[in-house]
Design a protein around this motif. Structure first.
Motif, PDB file in Angstrom:
ATOM      1  N   GLN A  58       1.882  -6.849   8.358  1.00  0.00           N
ATOM      2  CA  GLN A  58       2.624  -7.511   7.287  1.00  0.00           C
ATOM      3  C   GLN A  58       1.868  -7.434   5.971  1.00  0.00           C
ATOM      4  N   HIS A  59       0.550  -7.581   6.038  1.00  0.00           N
ATOM      5  CA  HIS A  59      -0.261  -7.450   4.825  1.00  0.00           C
ATOM      6  C   HIS A  59      -0.107  -6.055   4.216  1.00  0.00           C
ATOM      7  N   THR A  60      -0.140  -5.028   5.067  1.00  0.00           N
ATOM      8  CA  THR A  60      -0.013  -3.654   4.583  1.00  0.00           C
ATOM      9  C   THR A  60       1.360  -3.424   3.956  1.00  0.00           C
ATOM     10  N   LEU A  61       2.411  -3.857   4.639  1.00  0.00           N
ATOM     11  CA  LEU A  61       3.762  -3.678   4.112  1.00  0.00           C
ATOM     12  C   LEU A  61       3.945  -4.428   2.798  1.00  0.00           C
ATOM     13  N   SER A  62       3.408  -5.614   2.706  1.00  0.00           N
ATOM     14  CA  SER A  62       3.519  -6.400   1.472  1.00  0.00           C
ATOM     15  C   SER A  62       2.754  -5.746   0.327  1.00  0.00           C
ATOM     16  N   LEU A  63       1.566  -5.216   0.648  1.00  0.00           N
ATOM     17  CA  LEU A  63       0.753  -4.579  -0.388  1.00  0.00           C
ATOM     18  C   LEU A  63       1.479  -3.404  -1.023  1.00  0.00           C
ATOM     19  N   TYR A  64       2.040  -2.514  -0.210  1.00  0.00           N
ATOM     20  CA  TYR A  64       2.712  -1.343  -0.768  1.00  0.00           C
ATOM     21  C   TYR A  64       4.027  -1.727  -1.462  1.00  0.00           C
ATOM     22  N   TRP A  65       4.684  -2.761  -0.970  1.00  0.00           N
ATOM     23  CA  TRP A  65       5.886  -3.249  -1.651  1.00  0.00           C
ATOM     24  C   TRP A  65       5.527  -3.739  -3.057  1.00  0.00           C
ATOM     25  N   GLN A  66       4.456  -4.523  -3.156  1.00  0.00           N
ATOM     26  CA  GLN A  66       4.056  -5.075  -4.459  1.00  0.00           C
ATOM     27  C   GLN A  66       3.594  -3.976  -5.416  1.00  0.00           C
ATOM     28  N   LEU A  67       2.824  -3.023  -4.917  1.00  0.00           N
ATOM     29  CA  LEU A  67       2.382  -1.924  -5.774  1.00  0.00           C
ATOM     30  C   LEU A  67       3.579  -1.120  -6.281  1.00  0.00           C
ATOM     31  N   THR A  68       4.564  -0.939  -5.425  1.00  0.00           N
ATOM     32  CA  THR A  68       5.758  -0.203  -5.827  1.00  0.00           C
ATOM     33  C   THR A  68       6.544  -0.961  -6.877  1.00  0.00           C
ATOM     34  N   GLN A  69       6.674  -2.276  -6.705  1.00  0.00           N
ATOM     35  CA  GLN A  69       7.432  -3.096  -7.656  1.00  0.00           C
ATOM     36  C   GLN A  69       6.850  -3.012  -9.061  1.00  0.00           C
ATOM     37  N   GLN A  70       5.553  -2.772  -9.154  1.00  0.00           N
ATOM     38  CA  GLN A  70       4.888  -2.707 -10.458  1.00  0.00           C
ATOM     39  C   GLN A  70       5.100  -1.373 -11.166  1.00  0.00           C
ATOM     40  N   HIS A  71       5.753  -0.400 -10.489  1.00  0.00           N
ATOM     41  CA  HIS A  71       5.846   0.944 -11.063  1.00  0.00           C
ATOM     42  C   HIS A  71       7.251   1.528 -10.955  1.00  0.00           C
ATOM     43  N   TRP A  72       8.258   0.656 -11.114  1.00  0.00           N
ATOM     44  CA  TRP A  72       9.629   1.155 -11.114  1.00  0.00           C
ATOM     45  C   TRP A  72       9.932   1.986 -12.348  1.00  0.00           C
ATOM     46  N   ASP A  73       9.039   2.001 -13.320  1.00  0.00           N
ATOM     47  CA  ASP A  73       9.257   2.855 -14.491  1.00  0.00           C
ATOM     48  C   ASP A  73       8.917   4.317 -14.201  1.00  0.00           C
ATOM     49  N   ALA A  74       8.308   4.585 -13.045  1.00  0.00           N
ATOM     50  CA  ALA A  74       7.972   5.966 -12.674  1.00  0.00           C
ATOM     51  C   ALA A  74       9.203   6.674 -12.123  1.00  0.00           C
ATOM     52  N   ASP A  75       9.254   7.980 -12.302  1.00  0.00           N
ATOM     53  CA  ASP A  75      10.329   8.779 -11.711  1.00  0.00           C
ATOM     54  C   ASP A  75      10.092   9.020 -10.223  1.00  0.00           C
ATOM     55  N   VAL A  76       8.819   9.159  -9.850  1.00  0.00           N
ATOM     56  CA  VAL A  76       8.448   9.426  -8.456  1.00  0.00           C
ATOM     57  C   VAL A  76       7.258   8.545  -8.093  1.00  0.00           C
ATOM     58  N   ILE A  77       7.348   7.880  -6.966  1.00  0.00           N
ATOM     59  CA  ILE A  77       6.237   7.090  -6.428  1.00  0.00           C
ATOM     60  C   ILE A  77       5.885   7.665  -5.051  1.00  0.00           C
ATOM     61  N   VAL A  78       4.609   7.932  -4.818  1.00  0.00           N
ATOM     62  CA  VAL A  78       4.163   8.551  -3.566  1.00  0.00           C
ATOM     63  C   VAL A  78       3.202   7.614  -2.849  1.00  0.00           C
ATOM     64  N   TRP A  79       3.489   7.367  -1.584  1.00  0.00           N
ATOM     65  CA  TRP A  79       2.603   6.584  -0.728  1.00  0.00           C
ATOM     66  C   TRP A  79       1.753   7.532   0.127  1.00  0.00           C
ATOM     67  N   PRO A  80       0.572   7.090   0.566  1.00  0.00           N
ATOM     68  CA  PRO A  80      -0.293   7.990   1.359  1.00  0.00           C
ATOM     69  C   PRO A  80       0.171   8.129   2.811  1.00  0.00           C
ATOM     70  N   GLU A  81      -0.531   8.985   3.540  1.00  0.00           N
ATOM     71  CA  GLU A  81      -0.189   9.275   4.931  1.00  0.00           C
ATOM     72  C   GLU A  81      -0.154   8.010   5.781  1.00  0.00           C
ATOM     73  N   THR A  82       0.912   7.866   6.580  1.00  0.00           N
ATOM     74  CA  THR A  82       1.146   6.710   7.457  1.00  0.00           C
ATOM     75  C   THR A  82       0.812   5.391   6.757  1.00  0.00           C
ATOM     76  N   ALA A  83       1.230   5.285   5.488  1.00  0.00           N
ATOM     77  CA  ALA A  83       1.058   4.020   4.772  1.00  0.00           C
ATOM     78  C   ALA A  83       1.781   2.903   5.514  1.00  0.00           C
ATOM     79  N   ILE A  84       2.907   3.235   6.139  1.00  0.00           N
ATOM     80  CA  ILE A  84       3.642   2.286   6.975  1.00  0.00           C
ATOM     81  C   ILE A  84       3.158   2.486   8.412  1.00  0.00           C
ATOM     82  N   PRO A  85       2.400   1.545   8.957  1.00  0.00           N
ATOM     83  CA  PRO A  85       1.763   1.766  10.264  1.00  0.00           C
ATOM     84  C   PRO A  85       2.630   1.365  11.452  1.00  0.00           C
ATOM     85  N   VAL A  86       3.938   1.568  11.336  1.00  0.00           N
ATOM     86  CA  VAL A  86       4.856   1.318  12.444  1.00  0.00           C
ATOM     87  C   VAL A  86       5.925   2.403  12.430  1.00  0.00           C
ATOM     88  N   PHE A  87       6.649   2.527  13.528  1.00  0.00           N
ATOM     89  CA  PHE A  87       7.653   3.574  13.630  1.00  0.00           C
ATOM     90  C   PHE A  87       8.846   3.304  12.713  1.00  0.00           C
TER      91      PHE A  87
END
Length: 507
Positions: free
Chosen positions: A240-269
């Protein structure tokens, strides 16, 4: 006395292998490769069995100093005890050292032939041909520490868009062989110096050539680096901490055209997060006119599963990793390897490989070539797709190797892919090094290691093909074999052509 001289040179072989390691990142003493390879060439002027031993010792120095970080992944994160991890690391180094030994053995056979220019070119071709064998075939390929990667800051980098990593490596090996022969053969010094000037001067001129061109407006990008510790990444109470972290980082950059997360940033299927996490995220991306590239494991048919990247936003699609990491994502040499690793209690993944031909993902209004972690080390995998793509994206997780030279070496490999194809490359990693690489192979922006951050910048969509992207490694090797064959035909073939004073002479 002669045998004593050879043993003295052999004692220096591991040190010269280490010297070659210093030509790569993070040390970046690029020109150290020349004396290291020239010394290797000198070691090959010996009976083949002695040359093979010298090459093996050279390989022990090169891989022992260059990939020792495998120990970190096996012990700290793989759970093996120090003895078992050390033993496996030594075994890995011992196996890869066989390839310089093979190069030296074949080179010794070639150096028994007449025609100094043939010998120089043939030994250069032998080096990169064995690199290709190691990089593509054995155990699904291990193209690490290929000599051209250390030359990104030298004139030889100018040849990468023309002949790729193997062609540039050939020219480096030929340059080193020329230096060794010029030292030995006085009559070669003028012509050898002119050849060196032509090779390196030609590289300077080629660096000024722009092989590709812009096809659209700049794209604003954000690369997220979550810095999730590897030993915490897959723990259920950390998800949950990991999912929340990437959600928050993404919310801060909606002005970008493309946002890229790293390999297996989401650690569940995928199936576990699709409804409550990914679908709302994709809806937000569409509202803000942003495309997301997220990485997570996904299920396949039966019990198989994939290491995947998923595009969210305007278009939703999946890319499944094709070129898997041996002993990391699948177990080669079954059932022996599985039995050994079970005895050592080392848990490893068993992913399925995605199809060789997959539709390209799209983000920011353009198709892109996606590589996951280790895949960016295979130039032909990228080049065969790049004609349909405007830029490259690599997602990776180098947290397995800690604060070692590995993340820097991996970034160097990614830089070569951008240079070979004339495309911008976005590299999002879990703990670093995340970065934006320009079509000339230079890094325009980079995030520091082991920090939680979002790296922002702009890239330009590109079109057009470099000669290497158009023809690939097969054409490069065909050209090199043709060149060496022509020189061989012009040379007088004399079995055992080295005179005794040449074979036993010193540098």
């Amino acid at each position: 006395m002669t045998r004593l001289v050879h043993w003295k040179w052999q004692l220096l072989a591991p040190a010269c292998g280490v010297l070659l390691t210093f030509s790569f990142a993070p040390y970046d003493y690029s020109y150290f490769a020349l004396p290291a390879l020239a010394f290797f060439y000198r070691l090959c002027i010996a009976p083949a069995r002695h040359a093979a031993l010298s090459g093996y010792l050279f390989g022990l120095g090169l891989f022992g100093s260059g990939i020792w970080w495998v120990y970190i992944s096996i012990h700290r994160f793989g759970g093996a005890d120090p003895y078992s991890a050390g033993l496996l690391t030594l075994l890995l180094v011992a196996v890869w050292a066989l390839f310089p030994a093979l190069t030296a053995y074949l080179s010794a056979k070639l150096l028994a032939m007449a025609g100094v220019w043939f010998r120089i070119l043939a030994v250069g071709l032998t080096w990169v041909a064995v690199e290709y064998l190691r990089g593509y075939w054995l155990l699904n390929g291990f193209p690490w520490l290929q000599i051209a990667y250390g030359q990104l800051n030298t004139p030889l980098a100018g040849y990468a868009p023309l002949v790729g990593v193997y062609g540039a490596g050939f020219l480096l090996a030929v340059s080193a062989a020329l230096c060794a022969e010029m030292w030995r053969v006085r009559r070669l010094r003028l012509s050898g110096l002119l050849a060196l000037c032509a090779i390196w001067g030609g590289g300077c001129l080629l660096r000024q050539v722009q092989w590709t061109h812009a096809v659209g407006a700049p794209i604003k990008v954000a690369l997220l680096q979550g810095n999730i510790a590897q030993d915490q990444k897959w723990l259920e109470d950390q998800r949950q901490h990991t999912l929340s972290l990437y959600w928050q980082l993404t919310q801060q950059h909606w002005d970008a055209d493309v946002i890229v997360w790293p390999e297996t940033a989401i650690p569940v299927f995928l199936s576990q997060v699709k409804d409550f996490y990914l679908e709302p995220l994709s809806a937000l991306a569409r509202e803000n006119g942003t495309d997301l590239l997220v990485s997570l494991p996904s299920e396949g048919e039966g019990k198989s599963y994939y290491n995947s990247v998923m595009s969210l936003g305007a278009r939703e699609a999946l890319y499944h990793k094709h070129h898997l990491l041996p002993f990391g994502e699948y177990l080669p040499l079954q059932p022996l390897s599985g039995w050994v690793l079970d005895r050592l209690a080392i848990p490893l993944g068993n992913f399925a490989a995605g199809a060789a031909e997959q539709p390209l993902l799209e983000a920011g209004g353009y198709p892109l070539v996606t590589t996951i972690c280790y895949e960016d080390a295979f130039g032909e995998l990228v080049s065969r797709q790049v004609g349909r793509a405007a830029y490259l994206v690599n997602v990776t997780n180098d947290a397995w190797f800690g604060d070692t030279s590995q993340p820097h070496q991996h970034m160097q490999i990614a830089q070569m892919r951008a240079l070979e194809t004339g495309r911008y490359l976005l590299r999002a990693t879990n703990t670093g090094l995340s970065g934006i690489v320009m079509p000339n192979g230079k890094i325009s922006a980079r995030a520091p290691l082991f920090t939680t951050t979002a790296l922002t910048g702009t890239i330009i969509p590109m079109a057009g093909l470099t000669p290497y992207a158009r023809w690939g490694d097969s054409a490069v090797f065909a050209g090199l074999f043709l060149l060496v064959g022509m020189v061989w035909r012009l040379s007088k073939f004399q079995p055992g052509g080295w005179r005794r004073n040449e074979l036993d002479g010193s540098l």
